[in-house]
Design an enzyme around this catalytic site. Structure first.
Site, PDB file in Angstrom:
ATOM      1  CB  CYS A  39       8.321  -5.043   8.112  1.00  0.00           C
ATOM      2  SG  CYS A  39       9.573  -4.163   8.979  1.00  0.00           S
ATOM      3  CB  CYS A  80       3.794  -1.544  13.238  1.00  0.00           C
ATOM      4  SG  CYS A  80       4.037  -1.491  11.634  1.00  0.00           S
ATOM      5  CB  CYS A 137       3.273   7.807   2.710  1.00  0.00           C
ATOM      6  SG  CYS A 137       3.646   6.462   4.084  1.00  0.00           S
ATOM      7  CG  ASN A 185      -2.563   6.063  13.933  1.00  0.00           C
ATOM      8  OD1 ASN A 185      -3.263   7.041  13.943  1.00  0.00           O
ATOM      9  ND2 ASN A 185      -1.431   6.428  13.112  1.00  0.00           N
ATOM     10  N   GLY A 201       7.445  -1.714   5.488  1.00  0.00           N
ATOM     11  CA  GLY A 201       8.813  -2.076   5.418  1.00  0.00           C
ATOM     12  C   GLY A 201       9.831  -1.272   5.950  1.00  0.00           C
ATOM     13  CB  CYS A 251       7.300  -2.493  15.553  1.00  0.00           C
ATOM     14  SG  CYS A 251       9.090  -2.054  14.927  1.00  0.00           S
ATOM     15  CB  CYS A 283       1.891   6.373  11.395  1.00  0.00           C
ATOM     16  SG  CYS A 283       2.532   7.946  10.738  1.00  0.00           S
ATOM     17  CD  GLU A 289      -2.953  -1.057   2.495  1.00  0.00           C
ATOM     18  OE1 GLU A 289      -4.203  -1.476   2.058  1.00  0.00           O
ATOM     19  OE2 GLU A 289      -2.568  -0.813   3.548  1.00  0.00           O
TER      20      GLU A 289
HETATM   21  N1  SAH Z   1       9.889   1.052   9.095  1.00  0.00           N
HETATM   22  C1  SAH Z   1      10.243   2.272   9.021  1.00  0.00           C
HETATM   23  C2  SAH Z   1       9.270   3.102   8.350  1.00  0.00           C
HETATM   24  C3  SAH Z   1       7.644   2.557   8.335  1.00  0.00           C
HETATM   25  S1  SAH Z   1       6.743   2.826   9.692  1.00  0.00           S
HETATM   26  C4  SAH Z   1      10.203   2.837  10.511  1.00  0.00           C
HETATM   27  O1  SAH Z   1       9.596   1.918  11.436  1.00  0.00           O
HETATM   28  O2  SAH Z   1      10.538   3.829  10.999  1.00  0.00           O
HETATM   29  C5  SAH Z   1       6.568   4.625   9.796  1.00  0.00           C
HETATM   30  C6  SAH Z   1       6.122   5.221  10.938  1.00  0.00           C
HETATM   31  O3  SAH Z   1       5.090   4.799  11.669  1.00  0.00           O
HETATM   32  C7  SAH Z   1       7.374   4.975  12.058  1.00  0.00           C
HETATM   33  O4  SAH Z   1       7.475   5.820  12.947  1.00  0.00           O
HETATM   34  C8  SAH Z   1       6.451   3.492  12.905  1.00  0.00           C
HETATM   35  O5  SAH Z   1       7.173   3.553  14.063  1.00  0.00           O
HETATM   36  C9  SAH Z   1       5.258   4.441  12.768  1.00  0.00           C
HETATM   37  N2  SAH Z   1       4.259   3.427  13.477  1.00  0.00           N
HETATM   38  C10 SAH Z   1       4.168   2.138  13.391  1.00  0.00           C
HETATM   39  N3  SAH Z   1       3.007   1.674  13.771  1.00  0.00           N
HETATM   40  C11 SAH Z   1       2.183   2.741  14.332  1.00  0.00           C
HETATM   41  C12 SAH Z   1       1.307   2.996  14.959  1.00  0.00           C
HETATM   42  N4  SAH Z   1       0.330   1.990  14.970  1.00  0.00           N
HETATM   43  N5  SAH Z   1       0.729   4.194  15.214  1.00  0.00           N
HETATM   44  C13 SAH Z   1       1.465   5.447  15.119  1.00  0.00           C
HETATM   45  N6  SAH Z   1       2.591   4.992  14.389  1.00  0.00           N
HETATM   46  C14 SAH Z   1       3.094   4.018  14.151  1.00  0.00           C
HETATM   47 FE1  SF4 Z   2       8.654  -1.706  12.721  1.00  0.00          FE
HETATM   48 FE2  SF4 Z   2       8.459  -0.018  10.839  1.00  0.00          FE
HETATM   49 FE3  SF4 Z   2       8.645  -2.458  10.274  1.00  0.00          FE
HETATM   50 FE4  SF4 Z   2       6.356  -1.395  11.304  1.00  0.00          FE
HETATM   51  S1  SF4 Z   2       7.432  -1.054   9.297  1.00  0.00           S
HETATM   52  S2  SF4 Z   2       7.234  -3.332  11.816  1.00  0.00           S
HETATM   53  S3  SF4 Z   2       7.124   0.160  12.470  1.00  0.00           S
HETATM   54  S4  SF4 Z   2      10.315  -1.404  11.353  1.00  0.00           S
END
Ligand code: SAH
Ligand code: SF4
Length: 361
Positions: A122, A129, A115, A305, A174, A126, A349, A102
């Site tokens: 990924c 996420c 974006c 989120n 990713g 985390c 995000c 997406e």
């Molecule tokens: N993998 C990279 C970029 C993609 S995620 C990273 O982790 O930085 C983009 C952003 O969204 C990152 O700052 C991530 O920590 C944040 N993010 C992930 N899950 C989220 C959530 N549920 N609510 C708010 N931000 C979130």
């Molecule tokens: Fe973590 Fe970013 Fe990968 Fe989501 S996309 S699992 S926030 S590293």
């Protein structure tokens, strides 16, 4: 700097959107064509967003045929487009092998930001996420990364927009610094004056903290912007939220950020999603200030989120956010609270999850 092939990605050479400008020049020379043909082709692809060789009317018929016969145009296919109440648009794309990712297009004060995704899924998992819950399928190629941007831009222009997209952020699905060759390759093409010509200051990579990748980025010849997803200022909490912290702890991450700051002179943006009762204690703001001392960070507080796979995680309520902000102000750390965008279509995000529950094959 880690060895990144400067003249392209070495992707096998038959993917038109993964060819660098220098590779286009080389290909034209090999075919006995003048060098300006490369400029013409890049003008069609990146300027006018024309991807059908037969519509490239200033090329000879024989060149158009040779191009169609030898260079594929693996553009992502649009499967679904959704529009949020706030005007944010989310796109679901299918790659030529059936994998799906997406991308999101945001509007803010007359400017647009794309974006985009760098991987299918990924590997970093985390806990907060949606993408992280998918697991990892594969890296995207430079052409697949650029393809998301170009297709969104083309749709926008087709719909009558006067301007193209102004900014790109690698904040989709990713971890961009785990696919650094393709990501850096796509940035070279976006930035190249004969290709898309997007300014370095309009390009941002967000990383979960791949320390070696940050050091490599410090030596990257295009001075793009860097955001780092911190979310916790101590190893115990961060390792719980972000498994990458177990192999790459905060000491390594902070060391890499100092190297980055010294070599580039740039400030880094720190992303911190406030999760109720998990990482929103104002005391943690003090820990963050101590951890990042000397880096002059700019902190982006993201409202957490909610994601369906973690119903137990909630956004911090307003008074907790305020208390955290007060602590940051007292510490003289510059910050802003990022406005939530596109949450009603799961485009905010951390909410991107492709074609849940899995890719269509
Ligand atoms: N993998 C990279 C970029 C993609 S995620 C990273 O982790 O930085 C983009 C952003 O969204 C990152 O700052 C991530 O920590 C944040 N993010 C992930 N899950 C989220 C959530 N549920 N609510 C708010 N931000 C979130
Ligand atoms: Fe973590 Fe970013 Fe990968 Fe989501 S996309 S699992 S926030 S590293």
């Amino acid at each position: 700097m880690r060895e990144v092939e400067r003249d392209g990605m070495g992707t096998g050479g038959n993917d038109a959107l993964s060819l660098s400008y220098e590779e286009w020049r080389g290909r034209m020379a090999e075919w006995g064509e003048p060098g300006f043909r490369a400029d013409q082709i890049c003008g069609w692809l990146y300027g006018r967003k024309v991807f059908n060789y037969h519509e490239m009317s200033n090329l000879s018929k024989s060149l158009r045929e040779r191009l169609s016969g030898s260079l594929l145009m693996p553009l992502p296919v649009l499967i679904r487009e959704q529009e949020s109440r706030d005007g944010t648009r989310k796109y679901l794309w299918q790659m030529t092998d059936g994998e799906r990712v997406e991308s999101v297009l945001l509007n803010h004060g007359g400017h647009t930001t794309a974006c985009i995704s760098s991987q299918v899924g990924c590997p970093l998992a985390c806990t907060f996420c949606a993408t992280g819950s998918l697991g990892f399928t594969r890296n995207l190629t430079p052409g697949e990364i650029l393809g998301q941007f170009l297709m969104m831009e083309r749709r926008r222009l087709d719909a009558g927009a006067e301007q193209g997209i102004n900014n790109i952020v690698f904040m989709g699905m990713g971890e961009p610094l785990l696919n650094a060759d393709s990501v850096f390759g796509s940035i070279r093409m976006l930035n190249h004056p004969k290709m898309r010509g997007l300014g370095a200051r309009h390009i941002t990579i967000s990383t979960s903290g791949v320390a070696q990748g940050i050091v490599d980025l410090a030596d990257f010849e295009i001075p793009i912007r860097l955001s780092v997803s911190l979310h916790a200022p101590n190893d115990a909490l961060r390792s719980r939220l972000m498994p990458i912290n177990r192999s790459c702890p905060l000491s390594r991450l902070v060391e890499a950020l100092h190297i980055y700051r010294r070599r580039t002179g740039e400030r880094v943006t720190i992303e911190y999603a406030l999760i109720d009762g998990i990482n929103d204690d104002p005391q943690l703001a003090y820990e963050m200030a101590a951890l990042l001392d000397g880096l002059e960070p700019y902190v982006n507080l993201i409202p957490f989120n909610p994601i369906p796979m973690k119903p137990e995680l909630h956004r911090s309520p307003e008074p907790r956010v305020k208390a955290f902000c007060t602590a940051l102000s007292e510490l003289r750390i510059e910050f802003e609270v990022r406005r939530e965008r596109g949450a009603d279509i799961m485009a905010a995000c951390g909410q991107l999850a492709g074609s849940l529950p899995g890719p269509a094959k």
